[in-house]
Structures are given as structure tokens and as C-alpha cells.
Design a protein around this motif. Structure first.
Motif, PDB file in Angstrom:
ATOM      1  N   VAL A   1      -6.614  -2.417  -0.589  1.00 34.11           N
ATOM      2  CA  VAL A   1      -5.691  -1.568   0.158  1.00 34.11           C
ATOM      3  C   VAL A   1      -6.002  -1.715   1.644  1.00 34.11           C
ATOM      4  CG1 VAL A   1      -4.774   0.756   0.437  1.00 34.11           C
ATOM      5  CG2 VAL A   1      -5.708   0.048  -1.770  1.00 34.11           C
ATOM      6  N   ARG A   2      -4.969  -1.988   2.442  1.00 30.99           N
ATOM      7  CA  ARG A   2      -5.110  -2.129   3.891  1.00 30.99           C
ATOM      8  C   ARG A   2      -4.237  -1.111   4.599  1.00 30.99           C
ATOM      9  NH1 ARG A   2      -3.410  -8.096   4.639  1.00 30.99           N
ATOM     10  NH2 ARG A   2      -2.525  -7.125   6.443  1.00 30.99           N
ATOM     11  N   ASN A   3      -4.481  -0.970   5.889  1.00 32.52           N
ATOM     12  CA  ASN A   3      -3.710  -0.101   6.776  1.00 32.52           C
ATOM     13  C   ASN A   3      -3.890   1.382   6.442  1.00 32.52           C
ATOM     14  OD1 ASN A   3      -2.157  -0.023   9.106  1.00 32.52           O
ATOM     15  ND2 ASN A   3      -0.273   0.268   7.964  1.00 32.52           N
ATOM     16  N   LEU A   4      -5.071   1.745   5.966  1.00 27.44           N
ATOM     17  CA  LEU A   4      -5.382   3.148   5.702  1.00 27.44           C
ATOM     18  C   LEU A   4      -5.737   3.855   7.004  1.00 27.44           C
ATOM     19  CD1 LEU A   4      -7.690   2.703   2.604  1.00 27.44           C
ATOM     20  CD2 LEU A   4      -5.552   3.979   2.621  1.00 27.44           C
ATOM     21  N   PRO A   5      -5.464   5.150   7.088  1.00 25.53           N
ATOM     22  CA  PRO A   5      -5.966   5.908   8.244  1.00 25.53           C
ATOM     23  C   PRO A   5      -7.497   5.864   8.251  1.00 25.53           C
ATOM     24  CG  PRO A   5      -4.447   7.227   6.923  1.00 25.53           C
ATOM     25  CD  PRO A   5      -4.690   5.967   6.176  1.00 25.53           C
TER      26      PRO A   5
ATOM     27  N   ASP B   1       3.066  -1.249  -7.647  1.00 21.72           N
ATOM     28  CA  ASP B   1       4.519  -1.134  -7.599  1.00 21.72           C
ATOM     29  C   ASP B   1       4.974   0.106  -6.839  1.00 21.72           C
ATOM     30  OD1 ASP B   1       4.638  -3.455  -9.084  1.00 21.72           O
ATOM     31  OD2 ASP B   1       5.059  -2.438 -10.985  1.00 21.72           O
ATOM     32  N   HIS B   2       4.244   1.217  -6.972  1.00 22.88           N
ATOM     33  CA  HIS B   2       4.674   2.478  -6.373  1.00 22.88           C
ATOM     34  C   HIS B   2       4.081   2.753  -4.995  1.00 22.88           C
ATOM     35  CE1 HIS B   2       5.892   3.257 -10.546  1.00 22.88           C
ATOM     36  NE2 HIS B   2       6.774   4.064 -10.009  1.00 22.88           N
ATOM     37  N   LEU B   3       2.906   2.206  -4.692  1.00 23.68           N
ATOM     38  CA  LEU B   3       2.231   2.570  -3.451  1.00 23.68           C
ATOM     39  C   LEU B   3       2.329   1.534  -2.334  1.00 23.68           C
ATOM     40  CD1 LEU B   3      -0.966   4.321  -4.831  1.00 23.68           C
ATOM     41  CD2 LEU B   3       1.058   5.368  -3.816  1.00 23.68           C
ATOM     42  N   SER B   4       2.822   0.353  -2.607  1.00 30.90           N
ATOM     43  CA  SER B   4       3.033  -0.613  -1.525  1.00 30.90           C
ATOM     44  C   SER B   4       4.124  -0.071  -0.617  1.00 30.90           C
ATOM     45  CB  SER B   4       3.437  -1.979  -2.075  1.00 30.90           C
ATOM     46  OG  SER B   4       2.367  -2.568  -2.741  1.00 30.90           O
ATOM     47  N   GLY B   5       3.772   0.140   0.647  1.00 29.59           N
ATOM     48  CA  GLY B   5       4.715   0.709   1.597  1.00 29.59           C
ATOM     49  C   GLY B   5       4.710   2.227   1.635  1.00 29.59           C
ATOM     50  N   PHE B   6       3.843   2.868   0.864  1.00 28.41           N
ATOM     51  CA  PHE B   6       3.740   4.331   0.833  1.00 28.41           C
ATOM     52  C   PHE B   6       3.194   4.821   2.171  1.00 28.41           C
ATOM     53  CE2 PHE B   6       1.458   8.261  -0.433  1.00 28.41           C
ATOM     54  CZ  PHE B   6       2.514   8.950  -0.989  1.00 28.41           C
ATOM     55  N   ASN B   7       3.793   5.885   2.717  1.00 29.82           N
ATOM     56  CA  ASN B   7       3.413   6.413   4.023  1.00 29.82           C
ATOM     57  C   ASN B   7       2.294   7.436   3.867  1.00 29.82           C
ATOM     58  OD1 ASN B   7       3.265   7.613   6.560  1.00 29.82           O
ATOM     59  ND2 ASN B   7       5.463   7.451   6.902  1.00 29.82           N
ATOM     60  N   VAL B   8       1.158   7.171   4.516  1.00 30.50           N
ATOM     61  CA  VAL B   8       0.024   8.097   4.546  1.00 30.50           C
ATOM     62  C   VAL B   8      -0.358   8.300   6.006  1.00 30.50           C
ATOM     63  CG1 VAL B   8      -2.386   8.459   3.894  1.00 30.50           C
ATOM     64  CG2 VAL B   8      -0.838   7.322   2.311  1.00 30.50           C
ATOM     65  N   ALA B   9      -0.194   9.524   6.493  1.00 27.86           N
ATOM     66  CA  ALA B   9      -0.528   9.861   7.884  1.00 27.86           C
ATOM     67  C   ALA B   9       0.141   8.896   8.858  1.00 27.86           C
ATOM     68  CB  ALA B   9      -2.040   9.898   8.077  1.00 27.86           C
ATOM     69  N   ASN B  10       1.433   8.671   8.669  1.00 20.33           N
ATOM     70  CA  ASN B  10       2.248   7.792   9.514  1.00 20.33           C
ATOM     71  C   ASN B  10       1.776   6.334   9.519  1.00 20.33           C
ATOM     72  OD1 ASN B  10       4.083   9.792  10.304  1.00 20.33           O
ATOM     73  ND2 ASN B  10       2.655  10.516  11.874  1.00 20.33           N
ATOM     74  N   ARG B  11       1.145   5.929   8.447  1.00 18.82           N
ATOM     75  CA  ARG B  11       0.757   4.525   8.264  1.00 18.82           C
ATOM     76  C   ARG B  11       1.278   4.074   6.904  1.00 18.82           C
ATOM     77  NH1 ARG B  11      -4.279   3.208  11.654  1.00 18.82           N
ATOM     78  NH2 ARG B  11      -3.845   1.200  10.751  1.00 18.82           N
ATOM     79  N   TYR B  12       1.849   2.895   6.853  1.00 19.33           N
ATOM     80  CA  TYR B  12       2.391   2.365   5.610  1.00 19.33           C
ATOM     81  C   TYR B  12       1.324   1.512   4.927  1.00 19.33           C
ATOM     82  CZ  TYR B  12       6.830   4.058   7.254  1.00 19.33           C
ATOM     83  OH  TYR B  12       7.836   4.875   7.698  1.00 19.33           O
ATOM     84  N   LEU B  13       0.968   1.906   3.708  1.00 22.44           N
ATOM     85  CA  LEU B  13      -0.097   1.216   2.982  1.00 22.44           C
ATOM     86  C   LEU B  13       0.327  -0.186   2.562  1.00 22.44           C
ATOM     87  CD1 LEU B  13      -1.450   3.954   0.547  1.00 22.44           C
ATOM     88  CD2 LEU B  13      -2.216   3.393   2.844  1.00 22.44           C
ATOM     89  N   ILE B  14      -0.622  -1.087   2.596  1.00 18.99           N
ATOM     90  CA  ILE B  14      -0.443  -2.433   2.059  1.00 18.99           C
ATOM     91  C   ILE B  14      -1.367  -2.511   0.851  1.00 18.99           C
ATOM     92  CG2 ILE B  14      -0.702  -4.900   2.484  1.00 18.99           C
ATOM     93  CD1 ILE B  14      -0.339  -4.185   5.505  1.00 18.99           C
ATOM     94  N   VAL B  15      -0.799  -2.566  -0.341  1.00 18.44           N
ATOM     95  CA  VAL B  15      -1.584  -2.564  -1.576  1.00 18.44           C
ATOM     96  C   VAL B  15      -1.400  -3.919  -2.262  1.00 18.44           C
ATOM     97  CG1 VAL B  15      -2.028  -1.387  -3.752  1.00 18.44           C
ATOM     98  CG2 VAL B  15      -1.183  -0.081  -1.798  1.00 18.44           C
ATOM     99  N   LEU B  16      -2.500  -4.634  -2.417  1.00 14.30           N
ATOM    100  CA  LEU B  16      -2.485  -5.983  -2.983  1.00 14.30           C
ATOM    101  C   LEU B  16      -3.470  -6.072  -4.141  1.00 14.30           C
ATOM    102  CD1 LEU B  16      -2.891  -7.767   0.455  1.00 14.30           C
ATOM    103  CD2 LEU B  16      -0.761  -7.512  -0.803  1.00 14.30           C
ATOM    104  N   TYR B  17      -3.277  -7.059  -4.992  1.00 14.52           N
ATOM    105  CA  TYR B  17      -4.264  -7.338  -6.022  1.00 14.52           C
ATOM    106  C   TYR B  17      -5.416  -8.090  -5.372  1.00 14.52           C
ATOM    107  CZ  TYR B  17      -0.561  -6.170  -9.259  1.00 14.52           C
ATOM    108  OH  TYR B  17       0.437  -5.515  -9.917  1.00 14.52           O
TER     109      TYR B  17
END
Length: 125
Positions: free
Chosen positions: A22-26, A74-90
């Protein structure tokens, strides 16, 4: 029971695995918050948050079941957390190894430049 039987017969792409990168986390996200976000999709075995300067804002999430990991991607790629969009990869070990190979190549190039007194900024004429 029918649902689990259907899941067992589903063929997954080869890159799918239980470990997510997971990238782009606060930077100030906690492990408890990560469990709240990712735990909705299945049982989690482990979460590792990056805390070094180079790894801040990243995490590894390991699920008990590969299908739960796929659902999370499938559900969390692009999910907004604290105004940051998550990048979720295998997680893919091969790609991580390539990064290490590049560092080794850079080190070898630097040694070569020092050996022959070249700084790499000059261009041949």
C-alpha cells in the motif's frame, strides 16, 4: 457453502497473492486505523507500516485468505484516506529485486567512474 465452493473454483491471475503493498498513506496513520480500513475485507495476519524516511507512507498488509486480499485490492485502490488516494498493489518480490539490482548497477558505475577519473557529466566529442 455454495459461495465458498464457487470461490475455490475461481481461477486467479498469477500476480494475485495474500500480501498487499500500500502506497500514498498519510504519514500519521496508525496500525489500528489500518486494521479498521483493511479488516473489513477479511482476517488480517499482519500489517507493517513504514517508519523510516524512505518507507513512510507505505505499508504491507498480509491477509489470511487470498480471496480477501483480492477483494481488498478491488475495493481500496483509489480509496480516499485523509485526502490521499491509496495505491493498493499485490506485493511482487521480482519487482523489488529489480530495484535492488538497479542500486547495485549504480554503485558499480560509480566505482568505475572513480577508477578512471570520470565524473559522468562530460560528453564525448
Amino acid at each position: 457453502m455454495a459461495f465458498s465452493k464457487a470461490r475455490m473454483n475461481t481461477r486467479l491471475p498469477p500476480e494475485v497473492n495474500r500480501t498487499l503493498y500500500v502506497r500514498n498513506l498519510p504519514f500519521n496513520i496508525t496500525a489500528d486505523e489500518m486494521y479498521d480500513i483493511f479488516g473489513k475485507f477479511g482476517a488480517i495476519r499482519q500489517i507493517r507500516l513504514g517508519n523510516a524516511k524512505e518507507t513512510r507512507g507505505t505499508s504491507y498488509v498480509v491477509y489470511e485468505d487470498i480471496y480477501d486480499a483480492k477483494t481488498a485490492v478491488d475495493h481500496l485502490s483509489g480509496f480516499n484516506v485523509a485526502n490521499r488516494y491509496l495505491i493498493v498493489l499485490y506485493y511482487q518480490q521480482a519487482k523489488l529485486g529489480k530495484k535492488g539490482d538497479q542500486k547495485k548497477k549504480d554503485d558499480d558505475l560509480r566505482k568505475f567512474q572513480e577508477k578512471f577519473g570520470v565524473d559522468g557529466s562530460e560528453t564525448p566529442r
